[in-house]
Design a protein around this motif. Structure first.
Motif, PDB file in Angstrom:
ATOM      1  N   LEU A 297       6.820  -0.247  -8.911  1.00  0.00           N
ATOM      2  CA  LEU A 297       5.464  -0.645  -9.274  1.00  0.00           C
ATOM      3  C   LEU A 297       4.831  -1.469  -8.160  1.00  0.00           C
ATOM      4  O   LEU A 297       5.503  -2.272  -7.516  1.00  0.00           O
ATOM      5  CB  LEU A 297       5.485  -1.470 -10.566  1.00  0.00           C
ATOM      6  CG  LEU A 297       6.166  -0.838 -11.780  1.00  0.00           C
ATOM      7  CD1 LEU A 297       6.253  -1.856 -12.916  1.00  0.00           C
ATOM      8  CD2 LEU A 297       5.424   0.409 -12.231  1.00  0.00           C
ATOM      9  N   ILE A 298       3.537  -1.282  -7.969  1.00  0.00           N
ATOM     10  CA  ILE A 298       2.842  -2.086  -6.973  1.00  0.00           C
ATOM     11  C   ILE A 298       2.680  -3.514  -7.493  1.00  0.00           C
ATOM     12  O   ILE A 298       2.677  -3.749  -8.700  1.00  0.00           O
ATOM     13  CB  ILE A 298       1.463  -1.475  -6.624  1.00  0.00           C
ATOM     14  CG1 ILE A 298       0.545  -1.462  -7.854  1.00  0.00           C
ATOM     15  CG2 ILE A 298       1.626  -0.076  -6.054  1.00  0.00           C
ATOM     16  CD1 ILE A 298      -0.878  -1.032  -7.531  1.00  0.00           C
ATOM     17  N   PRO A 299       2.572  -4.494  -6.595  1.00  0.00           N
ATOM     18  CA  PRO A 299       2.423  -5.886  -7.033  1.00  0.00           C
ATOM     19  C   PRO A 299       1.245  -6.069  -7.987  1.00  0.00           C
ATOM     20  O   PRO A 299       0.170  -5.491  -7.792  1.00  0.00           O
ATOM     21  CB  PRO A 299       2.201  -6.634  -5.715  1.00  0.00           C
ATOM     22  CG  PRO A 299       2.925  -5.819  -4.693  1.00  0.00           C
ATOM     23  CD  PRO A 299       2.696  -4.391  -5.119  1.00  0.00           C
ATOM     24  N   GLY A 300       1.487  -6.870  -9.025  1.00  0.00           N
ATOM     25  CA  GLY A 300       0.448  -7.167  -9.996  1.00  0.00           C
ATOM     26  C   GLY A 300       0.397  -6.227 -11.187  1.00  0.00           C
ATOM     27  O   GLY A 300      -0.414  -6.429 -12.100  1.00  0.00           O
ATOM     28  N   THR A 301       1.278  -5.225 -11.234  1.00  0.00           N
ATOM     29  CA  THR A 301       1.291  -4.289 -12.365  1.00  0.00           C
ATOM     30  C   THR A 301       1.758  -4.995 -13.637  1.00  0.00           C
ATOM     31  O   THR A 301       2.741  -5.729 -13.617  1.00  0.00           O
ATOM     32  CB  THR A 301       2.230  -3.101 -12.071  1.00  0.00           C
ATOM     33  OG1 THR A 301       1.805  -2.465 -10.862  1.00  0.00           O
ATOM     34  CG2 THR A 301       2.193  -2.087 -13.210  1.00  0.00           C
ATOM     35  N   THR A 302       1.054  -4.764 -14.723  1.00  0.00           N
ATOM     36  CA  THR A 302       1.440  -5.326 -16.012  1.00  0.00           C
ATOM     37  C   THR A 302       2.205  -4.289 -16.826  1.00  0.00           C
ATOM     38  O   THR A 302       2.223  -3.097 -16.488  1.00  0.00           O
ATOM     39  CB  THR A 302       0.210  -5.775 -16.804  1.00  0.00           C
ATOM     40  OG1 THR A 302      -0.610  -4.617 -17.080  1.00  0.00           O
ATOM     41  CG2 THR A 302      -0.602  -6.805 -16.027  1.00  0.00           C
ATOM     42  N   ALA A 303       2.815  -4.735 -17.907  1.00  0.00           N
ATOM     43  CA  ALA A 303       3.599  -3.834 -18.756  1.00  0.00           C
ATOM     44  C   ALA A 303       2.763  -2.661 -19.261  1.00  0.00           C
ATOM     45  O   ALA A 303       3.264  -1.538 -19.377  1.00  0.00           O
ATOM     46  CB  ALA A 303       4.187  -4.610 -19.931  1.00  0.00           C
ATOM     47  N   GLU A 304       1.494  -2.903 -19.551  1.00  0.00           N
ATOM     48  CA  GLU A 304       0.627  -1.854 -20.090  1.00  0.00           C
ATOM     49  C   GLU A 304       0.350  -0.749 -19.074  1.00  0.00           C
ATOM     50  O   GLU A 304      -0.075   0.353 -19.447  1.00  0.00           O
ATOM     51  CB  GLU A 304      -0.694  -2.466 -20.558  1.00  0.00           C
ATOM     52  CG  GLU A 304      -0.584  -3.319 -21.810  1.00  0.00           C
ATOM     53  CD  GLU A 304       0.126  -4.641 -21.589  1.00  0.00           C
ATOM     54  OE1 GLU A 304       0.666  -5.215 -22.567  1.00  0.00           O
ATOM     55  OE2 GLU A 304       0.164  -5.115 -20.419  1.00  0.00           O
ATOM     56  N   ASN A 305       0.599  -1.027 -17.785  1.00  0.00           N
ATOM     57  CA  ASN A 305       0.326  -0.034 -16.743  1.00  0.00           C
ATOM     58  C   ASN A 305       1.584   0.526 -16.093  1.00  0.00           C
ATOM     59  O   ASN A 305       1.499   1.241 -15.093  1.00  0.00           O
ATOM     60  CB  ASN A 305      -0.574  -0.649 -15.673  1.00  0.00           C
ATOM     61  CG  ASN A 305      -1.979  -0.917 -16.185  1.00  0.00           C
ATOM     62  OD1 ASN A 305      -2.573  -0.069 -16.850  1.00  0.00           O
ATOM     63  ND2 ASN A 305      -2.504  -2.096 -15.904  1.00  0.00           N
ATOM     64  N   VAL A 306       2.735   0.227 -16.688  1.00  0.00           N
ATOM     65  CA  VAL A 306       3.997   0.714 -16.130  1.00  0.00           C
ATOM     66  C   VAL A 306       3.994   2.241 -16.074  1.00  0.00           C
ATOM     67  O   VAL A 306       3.697   2.925 -17.060  1.00  0.00           O
ATOM     68  CB  VAL A 306       5.193   0.209 -16.962  1.00  0.00           C
ATOM     69  CG1 VAL A 306       6.462   0.996 -16.634  1.00  0.00           C
ATOM     70  CG2 VAL A 306       5.424  -1.269 -16.703  1.00  0.00           C
ATOM     71  N   CYS A 307       4.305   2.758 -14.899  1.00  0.00           N
ATOM     72  CA  CYS A 307       4.471   4.187 -14.627  1.00  0.00           C
ATOM     73  C   CYS A 307       3.171   4.992 -14.637  1.00  0.00           C
ATOM     74  O   CYS A 307       3.225   6.229 -14.543  1.00  0.00           O
ATOM     75  CB  CYS A 307       5.499   4.823 -15.566  1.00  0.00           C
ATOM     76  SG  CYS A 307       7.197   4.286 -15.221  1.00  0.00           S
ATOM     77  N   LYS A 308       2.031   4.340 -14.745  1.00  0.00           N
ATOM     78  CA  LYS A 308       0.785   5.065 -14.496  1.00  0.00           C
ATOM     79  C   LYS A 308       0.728   5.373 -13.010  1.00  0.00           C
ATOM     80  O   LYS A 308       1.065   4.535 -12.166  1.00  0.00           O
ATOM     81  CB  LYS A 308      -0.418   4.234 -14.933  1.00  0.00           C
ATOM     82  CG  LYS A 308      -0.526   4.070 -16.447  1.00  0.00           C
ATOM     83  CD  LYS A 308      -1.753   3.266 -16.833  1.00  0.00           C
ATOM     84  CE  LYS A 308      -1.845   3.120 -18.347  1.00  0.00           C
ATOM     85  NZ  LYS A 308      -3.015   2.294 -18.764  1.00  0.00           N
TER      86      LYS A 308
END
Length: 325
Positions: A297-308
């Motif tokens: 994941l890129i820095p700053g990714t939250t759980a809601e955006n995992v694997c988008k």
């Protein structure tokens, strides 16, 4: 049937066939394969058919608790096309862990287990340290509790020792594993148990020379990082497989063993080819947003955006594409 309807029918049929015959892990969930077991050196489903798990590993629970939740597990399944998630329980670090906060750290693991059950994924419960033999009593207690609560679910996979280092397999590691296995089997006679091997789970040949013989549904862990571990380790693992033991890659990376870039694409391709040829299961490390080569994941990714897709690193995109094959 008119021409337009014929085209629609053919398109739907093509889509259905591609899903039915794909090896995409997204379409190979627990509800399809059910109870796993080991036959010879192969992982098989409840019908005795060979099955392959492909998915993603979280990182140390003490440092990445923001990803130990349902949104992350949902993203790992649907965005990262996985049928397995690995939950590493941090045991002892300079910042704490299970030994200093057993209830808090256990809750993180339980949250992932319950999310995996809800979302139809297999889940690897990983005792994540390098000197577990010094904490055997605590490991037995933890796995006793987990197996009592969740052992009836086919989703559960136990990993009893993440990465031993220089400990002797026969005199230290094997007795440790046997003691923890005994505790698990008192509650859960069936689910898969994966045991760590020496040299950061690379020396599967040592386990193959003296395997655990009085238990069923046991596999041996193999870890590799493509930038560091090359043909010599595949040769070691192939020899172990040929001797009859089952191997499960509970942790791998496309970069160096210290998790740093660059990606070694050619060596990663050789590893994936070898893994698929032998129908071995594998889990990519790791689902974090740390600015590091292995992070998916890129820095700053939250759980809601995992694997988008827009939040995946290059390493993450490669792992996801492999999970679809």
């Amino acid at each position: 049937m008119n021409h337009g309807l014929s085209l629609i029918y053919l398109a739907l049929l093509s889509s259905f066939i591609s899903i039915v015959f794909t090896k995409d892990a997204l379409y190979e969930p627990v509800s399809k394969h059910g109870q796993l077991s080991v036959s010879g050196n192969q992982l098989v489903n409840e019908n005795g058919e060979a099955v392959q798990l492909k998915g993603m590993s979280l990182a140390w629970s003490i440092w990445w608790p923001q990803f130990y939740n349902e949104p992350t597990v949902d993203g790992i399944k649907n965005g990262c096309h996985s049928n397995v998630v690995r939950a590493p329980l941090a045991i002892e670090t300079n910042d704490g862990g299970y030994l200093t906060d057993p209830e808090g750290q256990k809750k993180l693991i339980v949250d992932v287990i319950e999310a995996a059950i809800k979302h139809d994924l297999y889940v690897i419960v990983d005792w994540h340290e390098e000197k577990a033999e010094t904490h055997q009593a605590q490991a037995i207690q933890f796995f006793d509790e987990i197996s009592k609560t969740y052992g009836s679910y086919p989703n559960i996979i136990y990993e009893t020792f993440n990465e031993p280092t220089s400990q002797s397999w026969s005199t230290t590691l094997k007795p440790y594993h046997e003691a923890v296995i005994k505790a698990i089997r008192a509650n859960d006679p069936d689910n898969l148990i994966i045991v760590g091997t020496p040299t950061w789970s690379q020396s599967v040949d040592q386990a193959a020379a003296d395997p655990i013989t009085d238990q069923t549904n046991i596999m041996y862990s193999l870890h590799f990082y493509a930038g560091t571990h090359k043909q010599w380790l595949r040769d070691t693992a192939q020899s172990a497989l040929d001797s009859g033991i089952g191997i499960f890659v509970t942790e791998y990376g496309t970069v160096n063993a210290d998790a740093t870039a660059p990606i070694d694409l050619e060596e990663s391709k050789l590893w994936w080819e070898w893994l698929d040829k032998n129908n071995l299961s594998y889990v990519n490390y790791d689902v974090t947003d740390k600015d590091e080569g292995a992070s998916v994941l890129i820095p700053g990714t939250t759980a809601e955006n995992v694997c988008k897709e827009e939040y995946l690193t290059e390493a993450g995109k490669l792992a996801v594409e492999q999970n679809k094959k």
